[in-house]
Design a protein around this motif. Structure first.
Motif, mmCIF file in Angstrom:
data_model
loop_
_atom_site.group_PDB
_atom_site.id
_atom_site.type_symbol
_atom_site.label_atom_id
_atom_site.label_comp_id
_atom_site.label_asym_id
_atom_site.label_seq_id
_atom_site.Cartn_x
_atom_site.Cartn_y
_atom_site.Cartn_z
ATOM 1 N N GLU A 152 0.816 -1.218 0.000
ATOM 2 C CA GLU A 152 0.000 0.000 0.000
ATOM 3 C C GLU A 152 0.849 1.267 0.000
ATOM 4 O O GLU A 152 0.368 2.343 -0.371
ATOM 5 C CB GLU A 152 -0.934 0.013 1.219
ATOM 6 C CG GLU A 152 -2.060 -1.001 1.165
ATOM 7 C CD GLU A 152 -1.643 -2.394 1.622
ATOM 8 O OE1 GLU A 152 -2.502 -3.308 1.588
ATOM 9 O OE2 GLU A 152 -0.456 -2.595 2.010
ATOM 10 N N LYS A 153 2.115 1.153 0.403
ATOM 11 C CA LYS A 153 2.982 2.327 0.497
ATOM 12 C C LYS A 153 3.446 2.815 -0.867
ATOM 13 O O LYS A 153 3.903 3.953 -1.005
ATOM 14 C CB LYS A 153 4.194 1.989 1.377
ATOM 15 C CG LYS A 153 5.082 3.177 1.712
ATOM 16 C CD LYS A 153 6.227 2.753 2.636
ATOM 17 C CE LYS A 153 7.164 3.916 2.922
ATOM 18 N NZ LYS A 153 8.283 3.521 3.801
ATOM 19 N N LYS A 154 3.297 2.010 -1.923
ATOM 20 C CA LYS A 154 3.889 2.354 -3.214
ATOM 21 C C LYS A 154 3.266 3.575 -3.912
ATOM 22 O O LYS A 154 4.039 4.292 -4.556
ATOM 23 C CB LYS A 154 3.854 1.134 -4.132
ATOM 24 C CG LYS A 154 4.609 -0.081 -3.605
ATOM 25 C CD LYS A 154 6.073 0.206 -3.322
ATOM 26 C CE LYS A 154 6.388 0.486 -1.858
ATOM 27 N NZ LYS A 154 7.748 0.969 -1.613
ATOM 28 N N PRO A 155 1.982 3.886 -3.986
ATOM 29 C CA PRO A 155 0.886 3.119 -3.370
ATOM 30 C C PRO A 155 0.157 2.240 -4.391
ATOM 31 O O PRO A 155 -0.055 2.627 -5.531
ATOM 32 C CB PRO A 155 -0.055 4.234 -2.903
ATOM 33 C CG PRO A 155 0.119 5.319 -3.930
ATOM 34 C CD PRO A 155 1.547 5.237 -4.401
ATOM 35 N N PHE A 156 -0.254 1.051 -3.907
ATOM 36 C CA PHE A 156 -1.191 0.210 -4.641
ATOM 37 C C PHE A 156 -2.360 -0.094 -3.707
ATOM 38 O O PHE A 156 -2.148 -0.578 -2.589
ATOM 39 C CB PHE A 156 -0.550 -1.108 -5.084
ATOM 40 C CG PHE A 156 0.431 -0.947 -6.211
ATOM 41 C CD1 PHE A 156 -0.010 -0.725 -7.501
ATOM 42 C CD2 PHE A 156 1.798 -1.014 -5.978
ATOM 43 C CE1 PHE A 156 0.892 -0.574 -8.552
ATOM 44 C CE2 PHE A 156 2.710 -0.863 -7.005
ATOM 45 C CZ PHE A 156 2.257 -0.634 -8.295
ATOM 46 N N ALA A 157 -3.547 0.194 -4.136
ATOM 47 C CA ALA A 157 -4.741 -0.052 -3.324
ATOM 48 C C ALA A 157 -5.524 -1.268 -3.790
ATOM 49 O O ALA A 157 -6.274 -1.859 -3.011
ATOM 50 C CB ALA A 157 -5.663 1.173 -3.349
ATOM 51 N N ARG A 158 -5.336 -1.650 -5.056
ATOM 52 C CA ARG A 158 -6.128 -2.742 -5.621
ATOM 53 C C ARG A 158 -5.252 -3.864 -6.167
ATOM 54 O O ARG A 158 -5.667 -4.637 -7.023
ATOM 55 C CB ARG A 158 -7.035 -2.196 -6.733
ATOM 56 C CG ARG A 158 -8.173 -1.318 -6.223
ATOM 57 C CD ARG A 158 -9.218 -2.164 -5.527
ATOM 58 N NE ARG A 158 -10.376 -1.403 -5.077
ATOM 59 C CZ ARG A 158 -10.537 -0.911 -3.867
ATOM 60 N NH1 ARG A 158 -9.579 -1.071 -2.968
ATOM 61 N NH2 ARG A 158 -11.632 -0.243 -3.537
ATOM 62 N N PHE A 159 -4.024 -3.956 -5.661
ATOM 63 C CA PHE A 159 -3.133 -5.024 -6.099
ATOM 64 C C PHE A 159 -2.551 -5.716 -4.875
ATOM 65 O O PHE A 159 -1.767 -5.135 -4.133
ATOM 66 C CB PHE A 159 -1.998 -4.469 -6.976
ATOM 67 C CG PHE A 159 -1.064 -5.532 -7.491
ATOM 68 C CD1 PHE A 159 -1.426 -6.335 -8.566
ATOM 69 C CD2 PHE A 159 0.178 -5.744 -6.900
ATOM 70 C CE1 PHE A 159 -0.579 -7.325 -9.040
ATOM 71 C CE2 PHE A 159 1.038 -6.730 -7.360
ATOM 72 C CZ PHE A 159 0.652 -7.520 -8.430
ATOM 73 N N MET A 160 -2.968 -6.940 -4.647
ATOM 74 C CA MET A 160 -2.480 -7.787 -3.558
ATOM 75 C C MET A 160 -2.415 -7.037 -2.215
ATOM 76 O O MET A 160 -1.347 -6.961 -1.589
ATOM 77 C CB MET A 160 -1.111 -8.387 -3.925
ATOM 78 C CG MET A 160 -1.145 -9.216 -5.190
ATOM 79 S SD MET A 160 0.409 -10.097 -5.552
ATOM 80 C CE MET A 160 0.369 -11.371 -4.290
ATOM 81 N N PRO A 161 -3.528 -6.440 -1.793
ATOM 82 C CA PRO A 161 -3.527 -5.695 -0.520
ATOM 83 C C PRO A 161 -3.121 -6.581 0.649
ATOM 84 O O PRO A 161 -3.427 -7.766 0.695
ATOM 85 C CB PRO A 161 -4.982 -5.223 -0.390
ATOM 86 C CG PRO A 161 -5.773 -6.134 -1.273
ATOM 87 C CD PRO A 161 -4.870 -6.495 -2.408
ATOM 88 N N GLY A 162 -2.415 -5.975 1.602
ATOM 89 C CA GLY A 162 -1.929 -6.694 2.765
ATOM 90 C C GLY A 162 -0.581 -7.359 2.556
ATOM 91 O O GLY A 162 -0.005 -7.906 3.512
ATOM 92 N N SER A 163 -0.045 -7.283 1.331
ATOM 93 C CA SER A 163 1.245 -7.916 1.029
ATOM 94 C C SER A 163 2.408 -7.012 1.400
ATOM 95 O O SER A 163 2.264 -5.796 1.550
ATOM 96 C CB SER A 163 1.331 -8.244 -0.468
ATOM 97 O OG SER A 163 0.310 -9.119 -0.863
#
Length: 276
Positions: free
Chosen positions: A51-62
């Motif tokens: 999520e820090k990259k940020p990605f909100a809809r790609f493998m959340p919680g990874s």
């Protein structure tokens, strides 16, 4: 005497005399060939939440092993990561081979559930040969490659790299050519990169909202409509600016972010706020 050569990586097309380094501080004319000045020289490495990259809809919680180099082919006066993106190599950098990155990623997979490698922090594509070589190894090992980029690269470079990537977040500075001119970039180049990336993998877009620069509601409507024409489900992150580098304006008002989010939501299904 050896003639100058042109670096074709990005729109700057730097004309480099022998031994000269380009605008990005990371590509040099060596014996008539433009090569990375510091192949494998990293300025940062950390295991980050996706999520820090940020990605909100790609493998959340990874979690993903994130690596960054130095230098950038843009000069955003508000750069939020200027300590590595606007510098040359220094005592804080270190060299690591693509195979060593793979070994580190694999070890972290076993110990911490790492999913792969994210190329981030500065502008990774100015070191695209290293990114290519590393991404191919990670891809063959069955792990994830994620890229965080300004998208300022030639179509040929994008076409070579994107097949190895599973997710890309593109930093879209704004939706007027003047904004890109102020930052040392080209809007149409980033637009082409977003479209190319969306044909290959999962794409999310981030716009850092800077007061007085790219916070115009009309511009946001145009940006969101253009992204929606690619895919209305494409996630857009609107992030809050804080004074950094050469910019001294106060932080983005949170109310302004909510206004722009409401506008973008008229076109896009997934609009997120960051740094709030």
């Amino acid at each position: 005497m050896t003639a100058p050569v042109t670096c074709t990586l990005c729109p700057h097309r730097c004309r480099l005399a022998p031994g000269e380094t380009g605008y990005c501080r990371a590509r040099t004319n060596r014996k008539g060939h433009v090569v990375p000045s510091g192949y494998g020289v990293l300025a940062s490495m950390a295991l980050d939440p996706i999520e820090k990259k940020p990605f909100a809809r790609f493998m959340p919680g990874s979690k993903i092993l994130s690596i960054g180099f130095y230098g950038c082919n843009m000069r955003c006066p508000f750069c939020q990561n200027y300590t590595i993106s606007q510098t040359a190599p220094n005592q804080n950098t270190h060299r690591i081979s693509p195979r060593d990155v793979l070994a580190k990623a694999a070890a972290l997979k076993e110990s911490h559930g790492n999913i792969g490698v994210a190329y981030t922090y500065n502008e990774p594509l100015i070191n695209y040969e290293y990114v290519r070589d590393t991404a191919r190894l990670i891809h063959r090992a069955g792990m994830i490659n994620a890229l965080v980029t300004n998208g300022q690269c030639a179509d040929a470079v994008a076409s070579e790299l994107l097949p190895c990537f599973d997710a890309v977040n593109v930093d879209l500075k704004g939706f007027r050519p003047e904004i890109y001119s102020a930052c040392g970039g080209d809007l149409k180049t980033t637009q082409r990169f977003i479209a190319l990336a969306a044909a290959h993998c999962h794409v999310e877009v981030t716009t850092l909202i800077v007061p007085g620069l790219n916070d115009d509601p009309g511009d946001m409507a145009k940006e969101a409509a253009w992204l929606a024409a690619i895919d209305p489900d494409l996630p857009l992150h609107l992030t809050r600016y804080f004074p950094m580098y050469r910019a001294a304006k106060p932080p983005t008002p949170i109310a302004a972010l909510h206004t722009l989010q409401d506008i973008a939501k008229k076109y896009l299904n997934c609009v997120f706020l960051g740094n709030v």
